[in-house]
Design a protein around this motif. Structure first.
Motif, PDB file in Angstrom:
ATOM      1  N   PRO A 135      -6.079  35.339   3.979  1.00 32.49           N
ATOM      2  CA  PRO A 135      -6.429  36.490   3.136  1.00 32.49           C
ATOM      3  C   PRO A 135      -5.627  36.377   1.612  1.00 32.49           C
ATOM      4  N   ALA A 136      -4.438  35.824   1.763  1.00 31.94           N
ATOM      5  CA  ALA A 136      -3.697  35.782   0.622  1.00 31.94           C
ATOM      6  C   ALA A 136      -4.318  34.723  -0.342  1.00 31.94           C
ATOM      7  N   CYS A 137      -4.477  33.566   0.081  1.00 31.17           N
ATOM      8  CA  CYS A 137      -5.260  32.612  -0.766  1.00 31.17           C
ATOM      9  C   CYS A 137      -6.719  32.948  -1.357  1.00 31.17           C
ATOM     10  N   ARG A 138      -7.340  33.767  -0.308  1.00 34.85           N
ATOM     11  CA  ARG A 138      -8.626  34.179  -0.769  1.00 34.85           C
ATOM     12  C   ARG A 138      -8.377  35.483  -1.931  1.00 34.85           C
ATOM     13  N   LEU A 139      -7.369  36.302  -1.760  1.00 38.63           N
ATOM     14  CA  LEU A 139      -7.218  37.551  -2.691  1.00 38.63           C
ATOM     15  C   LEU A 139      -6.657  36.651  -4.088  1.00 38.63           C
ATOM     16  N   LEU A 140      -5.958  35.540  -4.198  1.00 38.42           N
ATOM     17  CA  LEU A 140      -5.204  34.963  -5.257  1.00 38.42           C
ATOM     18  C   LEU A 140      -6.576  34.335  -5.944  1.00 38.42           C
ATOM     19  N   THR A 141      -7.323  33.660  -5.225  1.00 37.40           N
ATOM     20  CA  THR A 141      -8.235  32.773  -5.935  1.00 37.40           C
ATOM     21  C   THR A 141      -9.783  33.475  -5.857  1.00 37.40           C
ATOM     22  N   LEU A 142      -9.738  34.842  -5.799  1.00 34.93           N
ATOM     23  CA  LEU A 142     -10.919  35.741  -5.970  1.00 34.93           C
ATOM     24  C   LEU A 142     -11.994  35.117  -5.025  1.00 34.93           C
ATOM     25  N   GLY A 143     -11.821  34.714  -3.741  1.00 33.86           N
ATOM     26  CA  GLY A 143     -12.462  34.340  -2.647  1.00 33.86           C
ATOM     27  C   GLY A 143     -13.142  32.822  -2.731  1.00 33.86           C
TER      28      GLY A 143
END
Length: 77
Positions: free
Chosen positions: A30-38
Motif C-alpha cells: 500500500p505504501a508503494c501504491r500510495l507513493l506512485t499513485l497506483g
C-alpha cells in the motif's frame, strides 16, 4: 511417509506465512501504491507470488524500512 509429508507441508506453510517478506509485502504494497499513485507494483495485493523478483524486493524493502522506522520511533519515545 504420509505423516512426514503433512508435517513438512505444515512447516513450509508456517515458514512462508511468518517470514519478514510477508510483513514487508503487506506493509510495502500500500505504501508503494500510495507513493506512485497506483502505478507500482503491477501485481495486486495478493499477487506477491506472481510479481517479478525485482518488484518483490523493492516492495518488501520499502515495507521493512517502514516497519523498522516505526519500531525505532516508538522505542525512542
Amino acid at each position: 511417509m504420509g505423516l512426514l509429508l503433512w508435517l513438512a507441508r505444515a512447516l513450509w506453510w508456517l515458514a512462508d506465512t511468518s517470514t519478514l517478506s510477508s510483513a514487508g509485502w503487506t506493509i510495502g504494497w500500500p505504501a508503494c501504491r500510495l507513493l506512485t499513485l497506483g502505478r507500482f507494483p503491477g501485481a495486486g495485493f495478493a499477487g506477491r507470488r506472481s510479481a517479478s523478483i525485482l518488484d518483490c524486493v523493492v516492495v518488501e524493502l520499502v515495507g521493512l524500512v517502514i516497519l523498522g522506522t516505526a519500531i525505532w520511533w516508538f522505542c525512542a519515545r
